[in-house]
Write a protein that holds these residues in place. Sequence first.
Motif, PDB file in Angstrom:
ATOM      1  N   ILE A  11       0.850  -1.172   0.000  1.00  0.00           N
ATOM      2  CA  ILE A  11       0.000   0.000   0.000  1.00  0.00           C
ATOM      3  C   ILE A  11       0.902   1.244   0.000  1.00  0.00           C
ATOM      4  O   ILE A  11       1.922   1.270   0.691  1.00  0.00           O
ATOM      5  N   ALA A  12       0.593   2.211  -0.840  1.00  0.00           N
ATOM      6  CA  ALA A  12       1.343   3.473  -0.937  1.00  0.00           C
ATOM      7  C   ALA A  12       2.813   3.281  -1.318  1.00  0.00           C
ATOM      8  O   ALA A  12       3.663   4.065  -0.941  1.00  0.00           O
ATOM      9  N   SER A  13       3.102   2.219  -2.100  1.00  0.00           N
ATOM     10  CA  SER A  13       4.501   2.003  -2.512  1.00  0.00           C
ATOM     11  C   SER A  13       4.807   2.672  -3.857  1.00  0.00           C
ATOM     12  O   SER A  13       5.960   2.882  -4.196  1.00  0.00           O
ATOM     13  N   GLY A  14       3.766   2.994  -4.622  1.00  0.00           N
ATOM     14  CA  GLY A  14       3.977   3.649  -5.911  1.00  0.00           C
ATOM     15  C   GLY A  14       3.608   2.790  -7.107  1.00  0.00           C
ATOM     16  O   GLY A  14       3.982   3.099  -8.239  1.00  0.00           O
ATOM     17  N   LYS A  15       2.858   1.714  -6.849  1.00  0.00           N
ATOM     18  CA  LYS A  15       2.463   0.823  -7.945  1.00  0.00           C
ATOM     19  C   LYS A  15       1.661   1.547  -9.020  1.00  0.00           C
ATOM     20  O   LYS A  15       1.862   1.326 -10.199  1.00  0.00           O
ATOM     21  N   SER A  16       0.760   2.427  -8.601  1.00  0.00           N
ATOM     22  CA  SER A  16      -0.089   3.147  -9.569  1.00  0.00           C
ATOM     23  C   SER A  16       0.754   3.976 -10.529  1.00  0.00           C
ATOM     24  O   SER A  16       0.463   4.042 -11.722  1.00  0.00           O
ATOM     25  N   THR A  17       1.797   4.587 -10.009  1.00  0.00           N
ATOM     26  CA  THR A  17       2.709   5.386 -10.841  1.00  0.00           C
ATOM     27  C   THR A  17       3.396   4.493 -11.867  1.00  0.00           C
ATOM     28  O   THR A  17       3.499   4.847 -13.045  1.00  0.00           O
ATOM     29  N   VAL A  18       3.848   3.328 -11.419  1.00  0.00           N
ATOM     30  CA  VAL A  18       4.527   2.377 -12.308  1.00  0.00           C
ATOM     31  C   VAL A  18       3.568   1.894 -13.389  1.00  0.00           C
ATOM     32  O   VAL A  18       3.901   1.870 -14.581  1.00  0.00           O
ATOM     33  N   VAL A  19       2.352   1.549 -12.987  1.00  0.00           N
ATOM     34  CA  VAL A  19       1.345   1.065 -13.932  1.00  0.00           C
ATOM     35  C   VAL A  19       1.026   2.138 -14.973  1.00  0.00           C
ATOM     36  O   VAL A  19       0.927   1.858 -16.169  1.00  0.00           O
ATOM     37  N   GLU A  20       0.888   3.376 -14.526  1.00  0.00           N
ATOM     38  CA  GLU A  20       0.606   4.488 -15.431  1.00  0.00           C
ATOM     39  C   GLU A  20       1.711   4.617 -16.482  1.00  0.00           C
ATOM     40  O   GLU A  20       1.442   4.784 -17.675  1.00  0.00           O
ATOM     41  N   GLU A  21       2.942   4.511 -16.051  1.00  0.00           N
ATOM     42  CA  GLU A  21       4.106   4.606 -16.944  1.00  0.00           C
ATOM     43  C   GLU A  21       4.087   3.470 -17.977  1.00  0.00           C
ATOM     44  O   GLU A  21       4.346   3.681 -19.158  1.00  0.00           O
ATOM     45  N   ILE A  22       3.759   2.265 -17.531  1.00  0.00           N
ATOM     46  CA  ILE A  22       3.700   1.097 -18.413  1.00  0.00           C
ATOM     47  C   ILE A  22       2.582   1.257 -19.448  1.00  0.00           C
ATOM     48  O   ILE A  22       2.766   0.980 -20.630  1.00  0.00           O
ATOM     49  N   VAL A  29      -2.296  -3.595 -19.010  1.00  0.00           N
ATOM     50  CA  VAL A  29      -2.093  -3.966 -17.608  1.00  0.00           C
ATOM     51  C   VAL A  29      -3.432  -4.378 -17.012  1.00  0.00           C
ATOM     52  O   VAL A  29      -4.402  -3.627 -17.073  1.00  0.00           O
ATOM     53  N   VAL A  30      -3.488  -5.585 -16.463  1.00  0.00           N
ATOM     54  CA  VAL A  30      -4.668  -6.019 -15.721  1.00  0.00           C
ATOM     55  C   VAL A  30      -4.482  -5.505 -14.295  1.00  0.00           C
ATOM     56  O   VAL A  30      -3.485  -5.809 -13.641  1.00  0.00           O
ATOM     57  N   ASP A  31      -5.429  -4.706 -13.822  1.00  0.00           N
ATOM     58  CA  ASP A  31      -5.361  -4.116 -12.497  1.00  0.00           C
ATOM     59  C   ASP A  31      -6.269  -4.921 -11.563  1.00  0.00           C
ATOM     60  O   ASP A  31      -7.496  -4.857 -11.670  1.00  0.00           O
ATOM     61  N   ALA A  32      -5.663  -5.695 -10.666  1.00  0.00           N
ATOM     62  CA  ALA A  32      -6.440  -6.559  -9.764  1.00  0.00           C
ATOM     63  C   ALA A  32      -7.427  -5.746  -8.932  1.00  0.00           C
ATOM     64  O   ALA A  32      -8.561  -6.173  -8.722  1.00  0.00           O
ATOM     65  N   ASP A  33      -7.016  -4.559  -8.490  1.00  0.00           N
ATOM     66  CA  ASP A  33      -7.925  -3.731  -7.683  1.00  0.00           C
ATOM     67  C   ASP A  33      -9.160  -3.332  -8.485  1.00  0.00           C
ATOM     68  O   ASP A  33     -10.272  -3.328  -7.962  1.00  0.00           O
ATOM     69  N   ALA A  34      -8.972  -3.002  -9.764  1.00  0.00           N
ATOM     70  CA  ALA A  34     -10.106  -2.623 -10.618  1.00  0.00           C
ATOM     71  C   ALA A  34     -11.031  -3.826 -10.829  1.00  0.00           C
ATOM     72  O   ALA A  34     -12.257  -3.689 -10.819  1.00  0.00           O
ATOM     73  N   LEU A 184      11.741   7.167 -10.373  1.00  0.00           N
ATOM     74  CA  LEU A 184      10.941   5.962 -10.557  1.00  0.00           C
ATOM     75  C   LEU A 184      10.570   5.798 -12.031  1.00  0.00           C
ATOM     76  O   LEU A 184      10.694   4.714 -12.594  1.00  0.00           O
ATOM     77  N   GLN A 185      10.140   6.877 -12.669  1.00  0.00           N
ATOM     78  CA  GLN A 185       9.754   6.824 -14.080  1.00  0.00           C
ATOM     79  C   GLN A 185      10.929   6.381 -14.951  1.00  0.00           C
ATOM     80  O   GLN A 185      10.756   5.582 -15.869  1.00  0.00           O
ATOM     81  N   LYS A 186      12.108   6.879 -14.631  1.00  0.00           N
ATOM     82  CA  LYS A 186      13.323   6.485 -15.378  1.00  0.00           C
ATOM     83  C   LYS A 186      13.575   4.986 -15.255  1.00  0.00           C
ATOM     84  O   LYS A 186      13.897   4.317 -16.235  1.00  0.00           O
ATOM     85  N   GLN A 187      13.449   4.475 -14.031  1.00  0.00           N
ATOM     86  CA  GLN A 187      13.661   3.032 -13.810  1.00  0.00           C
ATOM     87  C   GLN A 187      12.681   2.188 -14.616  1.00  0.00           C
ATOM     88  O   GLN A 187      13.055   1.176 -15.191  1.00  0.00           O
ATOM     89  N   VAL A 188      11.416   2.637 -14.663  1.00  0.00           N
ATOM     90  CA  VAL A 188      10.398   1.890 -15.400  1.00  0.00           C
ATOM     91  C   VAL A 188      10.705   1.936 -16.886  1.00  0.00           C
ATOM     92  O   VAL A 188      10.667   0.889 -17.571  1.00  0.00           O
ATOM     93  N   ARG A 189      11.060   3.093 -17.413  1.00  0.00           N
ATOM     94  CA  ARG A 189      11.370   3.216 -18.841  1.00  0.00           C
ATOM     95  C   ARG A 189      12.541   2.340 -19.220  1.00  0.00           C
ATOM     96  O   ARG A 189      12.543   1.670 -20.257  1.00  0.00           O
TER      97      ARG A 189
END
Length: 195
Positions: A11-22, A29-34, A184-189
Amino acid sequence: MTKIIGITGGIASGKSTVVEEIRQAGYQVVDADAVVHGLQAKGGQLYQALLDWLGPEILTADGQLDRPKLSQLIFSSPEHQARSAQLQNDIIRQALAKERDRLAQSEDIFFMDIPLLVELDYLDWFDAIWLVYVDEDKQVQRLMERNGYNQAQAQQRIVAQMPLLEKKKYATLVLDNNGSLEDLQKQVRQALKNL
């Protein structure tokens, strides 16, 4: 051969940011919460199961699930957490498997964002697992800011989850979110480039 990558964190680790970037890079991306929100919507499979278990006091005036109240009830005791998990996990797993199989028909690479990926043993579904990691004190601080929790409420939710440090041993890739958003965005890219 389709490549499926699992994304997890806390929780609050930044997954949403990573998913958005992807997603911005064009991946599905299949979002389990959704998926869970859909199942918990009025008339959904989980909606009915939760209503049968906890009664109408978990509903808002318009008959939807009262999420804050539901969350409070579930996190109020280990027994409630266990019962909630038992009630919901099979239904959720089936729905996620359906989404996975659907995307495997059309995508070469896709992602599944499953917060409890390790805890609920989804490990064998994935070719790689990306963990969004943040130190616990930062996690508490972000959760307090994001959800308006006090320190005790934030900590209660974090300790209810497997520690991120423990999840590290299951990760193929650790995305460190202790720095800036740009970091974080750089790491994902970079990780996407390496695919």
